[in-house]
Scaffold this motif. Structure first.
Motif, PDB file in Angstrom:
ATOM      1  N   PRO A 243       5.381   2.957  -2.543  1.00  0.00           N
ATOM      2  CA  PRO A 243       4.315   1.953  -2.582  1.00  0.00           C
ATOM      3  C   PRO A 243       4.728   0.628  -1.950  1.00  0.00           C
ATOM      4  O   PRO A 243       5.907   0.274  -1.889  1.00  0.00           O
TER       5      PRO A 243
ATOM      6  N   THR B 177       0.707 -11.336  -6.766  1.00  0.00           N
ATOM      7  CA  THR B 177      -0.283 -10.441  -6.173  1.00  0.00           C
ATOM      8  C   THR B 177      -1.623 -10.578  -6.885  1.00  0.00           C
ATOM      9  O   THR B 177      -2.683 -10.601  -6.242  1.00  0.00           O
TER      10      THR B 177
ATOM     11  N   GLU C 159      -5.243 -11.076  -5.123  1.00  0.00           N
ATOM     12  CA  GLU C 159      -6.281 -10.046  -5.290  1.00  0.00           C
ATOM     13  C   GLU C 159      -7.533 -10.645  -5.925  1.00  0.00           C
ATOM     14  O   GLU C 159      -8.668 -10.409  -5.464  1.00  0.00           O
TER      15      GLU C 159
ATOM     16  N   SER D 280     -10.593  -3.938  -6.924  1.00  0.00           N
ATOM     17  CA  SER D 280      -9.380  -3.591  -7.669  1.00  0.00           C
ATOM     18  C   SER D 280      -8.860  -2.210  -7.289  1.00  0.00           C
ATOM     19  O   SER D 280      -7.651  -2.000  -7.153  1.00  0.00           O
ATOM     20  N   LYS D 281      -9.763  -1.245  -7.104  1.00  0.00           N
ATOM     21  CA  LYS D 281      -9.331   0.105  -6.741  1.00  0.00           C
ATOM     22  C   LYS D 281      -8.824   0.169  -5.309  1.00  0.00           C
ATOM     23  O   LYS D 281      -7.952   0.984  -4.982  1.00  0.00           O
TER      24      LYS D 281
ATOM     25  N   PHE E 270      -7.173  -2.323  -3.783  1.00  0.00           N
ATOM     26  CA  PHE E 270      -5.801  -2.831  -3.853  1.00  0.00           C
ATOM     27  C   PHE E 270      -4.874  -1.795  -4.493  1.00  0.00           C
ATOM     28  O   PHE E 270      -3.753  -1.592  -4.016  1.00  0.00           O
ATOM     29  N   ASP E 271      -5.328  -1.169  -5.557  1.00  0.00           N
ATOM     30  CA  ASP E 271      -4.492  -0.150  -6.197  1.00  0.00           C
ATOM     31  C   ASP E 271      -4.151   0.972  -5.223  1.00  0.00           C
ATOM     32  O   ASP E 271      -3.002   1.437  -5.166  1.00  0.00           O
ATOM     33  N   GLN E 272      -5.142   1.404  -4.473  1.00  0.00           N
ATOM     34  CA  GLN E 272      -4.949   2.535  -3.558  1.00  0.00           C
ATOM     35  C   GLN E 272      -3.919   2.218  -2.478  1.00  0.00           C
ATOM     36  O   GLN E 272      -2.983   2.986  -2.236  1.00  0.00           O
TER      37      GLN E 272
ATOM     38  N   ARG F 242      -0.392   0.258  -4.352  1.00  0.00           N
ATOM     39  CA  ARG F 242       0.343   0.831  -5.487  1.00  0.00           C
ATOM     40  C   ARG F 242       0.497   2.348  -5.410  1.00  0.00           C
ATOM     41  O   ARG F 242       1.055   2.946  -6.314  1.00  0.00           O
ATOM     42  N   THR F 243      -0.023   2.954  -4.349  1.00  0.00           N
ATOM     43  CA  THR F 243       0.204   4.382  -4.124  1.00  0.00           C
ATOM     44  C   THR F 243       0.605   4.589  -2.677  1.00  0.00           C
ATOM     45  O   THR F 243       0.502   3.676  -1.841  1.00  0.00           O
TER      46      THR F 243
ATOM     47  N   VAL G 153      -7.066   7.103  -6.114  1.00  0.00           N
ATOM     48  CA  VAL G 153      -6.842   6.741  -7.509  1.00  0.00           C
ATOM     49  C   VAL G 153      -8.134   6.978  -8.283  1.00  0.00           C
ATOM     50  O   VAL G 153      -9.238   6.946  -7.705  1.00  0.00           O
TER      51      VAL G 153
ATOM     52  N   PHE H  56     -11.905   5.393  -7.560  1.00  0.00           N
ATOM     53  CA  PHE H  56     -11.980   4.833  -6.209  1.00  0.00           C
ATOM     54  C   PHE H  56     -13.363   5.136  -5.621  1.00  0.00           C
ATOM     55  O   PHE H  56     -13.774   6.286  -5.508  1.00  0.00           O
TER      56      PHE H  56
END
Length: 556
Positions: free
Chosen positions: A403, A457, A461, A473-474, A476-478, A481-482, A505, A508
């Motif tokens: 990530p 971060t 965000e 949020s999804k 940024f997570d995608q 963070r993955t 995620v 998403f």
């Protein structure tokens, strides 16, 4: 910090085997799966660090080029954030502490790895202002392959004269001078006094206050930095330099420009730098807002390493070539329209130096936005098609290995993908916003809202989401963070399109533009559940997603 601490594995090219955009921070970007107490002492903001806030440093050192040593002192002026009798500062263990003075007396201390724990004879009270001075000496680490490996650089120029500097992002500023070596606390102002042999010149951050003769054949250069600065940006350059000045009429008035090249390179340097610097400043002030350090001015300094975003004294070592040493990192041809180091490292004045992260794990904020400054520069000068092609071209070097966000509190960044993947995430969000003026306002708003601040971060965000009005949020997570790139899976049956997201995620649901009709892109709103819509004149061979979205497409 252009590629981690880029400047820094700054650069990305499969052919160059990890001289990739992640390269700029190569000092940081090294595989590491386990962490030690030494890592925590460096990376964690413990009570022994948070108990004091740095207001001012005076770094006063002599550099012996022949012996490759440093000796001198650093004065710490601070505000107490809580009551304490002990604090931590940082200095690499290979350097000697000669003494620590407080109000005319020596303080006791102990060392553990590269951390130094100082005990005061009285309790320092919250709200008070105080100071101490560290005297030190020794041989600093010499960089094996700067700037990717940090440390001092001792070289000679074409005439055989000494050429000396330092690059320490990732390795740490405490590798050569004592300081509170944590990104969360930037000193408010600083005086840098460097003594060198009289036959050479020395350049540091900020503005030159004086040059004073010393009794031993040395001269002391005194540079005052009037803006907050992070530790790894503090620097010096020693050599047989030529110097010329200019001015840029910017958003906040006259911005002084100072150029320092080796004398042997000055005829080549002047027209080359003239070609990029003012158009770079015009572009970045348009997109990001006023240059953040008018008080200290802008300097571009030829360095004995590739480059680094040293605040108000940008390190340049790109051999006066366009692109990255004459190469186009995007593979599109557009990368040869500008000098990569001049543009990328200067872009860090906004993202990295103006807005600085609190923890190295969030380095994507520095590198993703600065990587995106390159296509924005192209857009300003050559149009949006050039910018789009360039940022899309960077995708071929994205590894999706680990990530983008790293491990907190241990001084560990994430994947070098923070450069091209970070830029492509930002480019994708720009498409979601769908309004370039609004997007530009967000970029400028970031630099205004977090002006001369350290951030997380989450702050970045949340700001982008709030100002755009989008649920991100999804997204940024995608991307942060993955290691998974969203896959739009689809099936066409006659005039019916079925579609959904895979490899995402949970939850998403990012919209994406696709071809529902020939010759145009239209938003659809996939989730992880199958949806349907009507298409007209589209087949498997003509269905595609807008390439400005960093996604993949496959038929079921």
């Amino acid at each position: 910090m252009i590629n981690q601490p880029l400047m820094k594995r700054i650069f990305y090219s499969i052919a160059l085997l990890c001289l990739t955009v992640c390269n700029a921070d190569a000092q940081l970007l090294k595989p590491k799966n386990t962490f030690s107490r030494a890592d925590s002492l460096r990376g964690m903001l413990t009570p022994l660090r948070s108990c004091y806030d740095i207001n001012y440093y005076h770094l006063d050192v002599k550099i012996d080029i022949d012996q490759q040593t440093i000796a001198g002192s650093n004065e710490f002026k601070f505000s107490a954030m809580s009551d304490f009798s002990m604090l931590q500062f940082d200095l690499f263990s290979n350097l000697n502490i000669d003494k620590i003075e407080y109000k005319g007396r020596e303080l006791s201390y102990k060392r553990e790895f590269n951390a130094v724990f100082v005990t005061f004879p009285v309790r320092i009270k919250k709200g008070s202002k105080d100071s101490f001075k560290v005297f030190y000496s020794g041989k600093p680490i010499i960089a094996a392959n700067p700037p990717w490996d940090g440390g001092f650089i001792f070289k000679t120029d074409k005439a055989g004269k000494p050429w000396v500097s330092v690059a320490c992002e990732g390795l740490g500023a405490s590798s050569w001078w004592p300081n509170k070596d944590h990104l969360s606390d930037e000193v408010d102002s600083m005086l840098v006094s460097i003594s060198i042999p009289k036959n050479l010149k020395e350049i540091s951050n900020g503005r030159l206050r004086s040059v004073k003769d010393q009794p031993d054949g040395y001269q002391q250069y005194n540079w005052f930095i009037g803006n907050p600065i992070n530790n790894y940006d503090v620097t010096f350059y020693i050599g047989d330099y030529a110097h010329w000045t200019d001015q840029y009429q910017g958003e906040k008035g006259d911005l002084s420009l100072n150029f320092w090249s080796l004398k042997a390179d000055s005829l080549l340097a002047k027209p080359h730098w003239d070609a990029d610097v003012k158009r770079m400043l015009k572009s970045f002030e348009y997109w990001f807002g006023p240059y953040p350090f008018y008080k200290d001015g802008y300097k571009l300094v030829e360095a004995p390493h590739l480059g680094m975003e040293h605040q108000s004294a940008v390190a340049y070592g790109n051999e006066f070539k366009m692109g990255y040493k004459g190469r186009d990192l995007s593979g599109t041809g557009w990368g040869l329209k500008f000098d990569f180091i001049t543009v990328h490292e200067s872009g860090h004045e906004w993202f990295g130096n103006n807005i600085t992260i609190k923890d190295v794990a969030d380095m994507w904020v520095h590198e993703g936005f600065t990587n995106y400054s390159e296509p924005l520069f192209l857009e300003s000068n050559y149009g949006k098609d050039a910018a789009n092609a360039y940022v899309q071209g960077l995708r071929k070097i994205i590894k999706n290995d680990i990530p983008v966000i790293g491990v907190y509190n241990v001084n560990k960044e994430g994947s070098g993908d923070m450069y091209p993947k970070g830029a492509n995430m930002i480019h994708t969000i720009r498409q979601l916003i769908g309004n370039d003026e609004k997007f530009r306002a967000i970029l400028r708003g970031l630099n205004q809202t977090f002006y001369h601040q350290t951030v997380t971060t989450a702050q970045i965000e949340n700001y982008i989401a709030a100002q755009s009005g989008l649920k991100l949020s999804k997204v940024f997570d995608q991307y942060l963070r993955t290691t998974k790139i969203p896959v739009l899976s689809y099936q066409i049956s006659g005039n019916n399109l079925s579609y959904h997201w895979e490899n995402v995620v949970p939850g998403f649901d990012m919209p994406v533009k696709v071809t529902l009709k020939p010759g145009m892109y239209t938003f659809i709103y996939p989730s992880d559940k199958w949806k349907e819509t009507v298409i007209s004149g589209i087949t498997d061979s003509t269905f595609k997603a807008d390439p400005n979205f960093y996604v993949q497409v496959k038929t079921k």
